[in-house]
Design a protein around this motif. Structure first.
Motif: not given
Lengths: 209, 209
Positions: A7-8, A15, A11, A59, A49-50
């Motif tokens: 997940h990270e 980004s 993300r 972000h 994710y957002f």
DNA sequence: GTACGTACCGAACGTTCGTTATGTACTTTT
DNA sequence: AAAAGTACATAACGAACGTTCGGTACGTAC
């Protein structure tokens, strides 16, 4: 029960795509569809994710601050710290374009404006010990460090804006020359020469310009 | 064959409405519908006087420049010219908000960026004789006037941005104090004191701050 | 009085926006 | 094997956008 993908990491992919869109088209060009197209996915993934575009913006601004911080060497004197903030490299140009572009939304939405205010205060707080150090070495005049910090931050960001719109006039060499000349001009008459900046009185004949 | 109303005057009405929208919501809030609503008419009227939104934006930037120019007294010394550009009055705050807000679109659209570049050059050209004058009176150090002009423009606009986001920290008195302190710090040691700016060494105890 | 051009409204055009709902493929737990 | 939950794609929603257009009201010119 839960997951499969990282997940990270995913993300961070989103980004990164946000950043690419911002660097290309600024905040006025930042749309969920543009971000999705940038990474070749659907808008559904982006919103997975957002939670909202607002979260995306917040972000992105955090990323911009982190990139700015990363631009400045861990241990640096005042001149180095200020020089790093100038658009003297492709990376620095990109970051500064995003910053300047963000001021439109930041002025329009009070919440974002408050974040920007806090970021400026953090920047000045990071500059402050470097200014005080320069004062003790005689490179900067005595007086309220807050005034000097604000003035140097202003000088730097003012140069950034002019350089972004006129990169021909404000190339790398000229920006650094302007910074050095400015620091040199600020040095009090009794200061020992050349600790944080070369003493520049007359620009060399063939300098960039 | 032709007209009944004062075309020019009506166009100024639209222009004024555009300005009000910009002052309130920035460029990201500038829409034809918002302008029309501001003056209580239809979008058709707006487009009757401006062929497109792009024309509206270009015109708004011209208005902003003219307002900036009007802010500065006809005959002024360097300090006065720079002080007038700072957000020290409601009018100046409004203008500066519009300026900073415009940088987003100006960075995104090359044509608008070129206009902004030209505007910066004009501003520096207007500052230049004042800087040279200050050099001859000994208020500013010798050296390339272009460097001093760019540096002072940078200092001023950098203060503008910080003040817009942090009006509490950068109130009227502090902005003027920062400008004076900066000009004072730039004065060469052999310069005669106090021609364009008071000599400020230590801020008075109870100063704005 | 008829013709014509300007001023403007009201409505709609097609697009794009942020957001939401639905459905499916896949993994992991039980 | 069944259940459950994550990770998406697809599609659509309603709103807002810039722009276009037909129509009307009102002058002036002939």
């Amino acid at each position: 029960m839960p997951a499969k993908t990282d997940h990270e990491a995913r993300r961070r992919d989103v980004s990164a795509a946000v950043w690419k869109v911002l660097a290309a088209d600024g905040f006025s060009g930042l749309t969920l569809r543009a971000v999705a197209a940038e990474m070749g996915v659907s808008t559904g993934l982006v919103m997975h994710y957002f939670p909202s575009k607002h979260a995306l913006i917040v972000h992105a601004l955090e990323v911009a601050e982190e990139r700015t911080r990363a631009l400045i060497p861990e241990v640096a004197d005042l001149r180095t710290a200020l020089a790093a903030a100038l658009p003297v490299s492709p990376e620095a140009i990109e970051i500064n374009r995003v910053w300047v572009s963000s001021w439109d939304v930041a002025l329009a939405e009070p919440e974002l404006g408050a974040l920007e205010q806090a970021r400026y205060r953090r920047w000045r707080a990071r500059l402050r010990p470097l200014v005080i150090e320069a004062q003790t070495t005689g490179d900067l005049p005595t007086g309220d460090p807050s005034d000097l910090v604000a003035g140097l931050a202003a000088f730097t960001h003012g140069l950034v804006v002019q350089a972004l719109f006129d990169p021909r006039t404000f190339g790398r060499k000229r920006l650094l020359h302007l910074l050095d000349a400015h620091l040199s001009a600020l040095r009090p008459p009794d200061g020992r020469p050349g600790t944080i900046a070369p003493r520049v009185q007359k620009p060399r004949a063939g300098a960039s310009r």
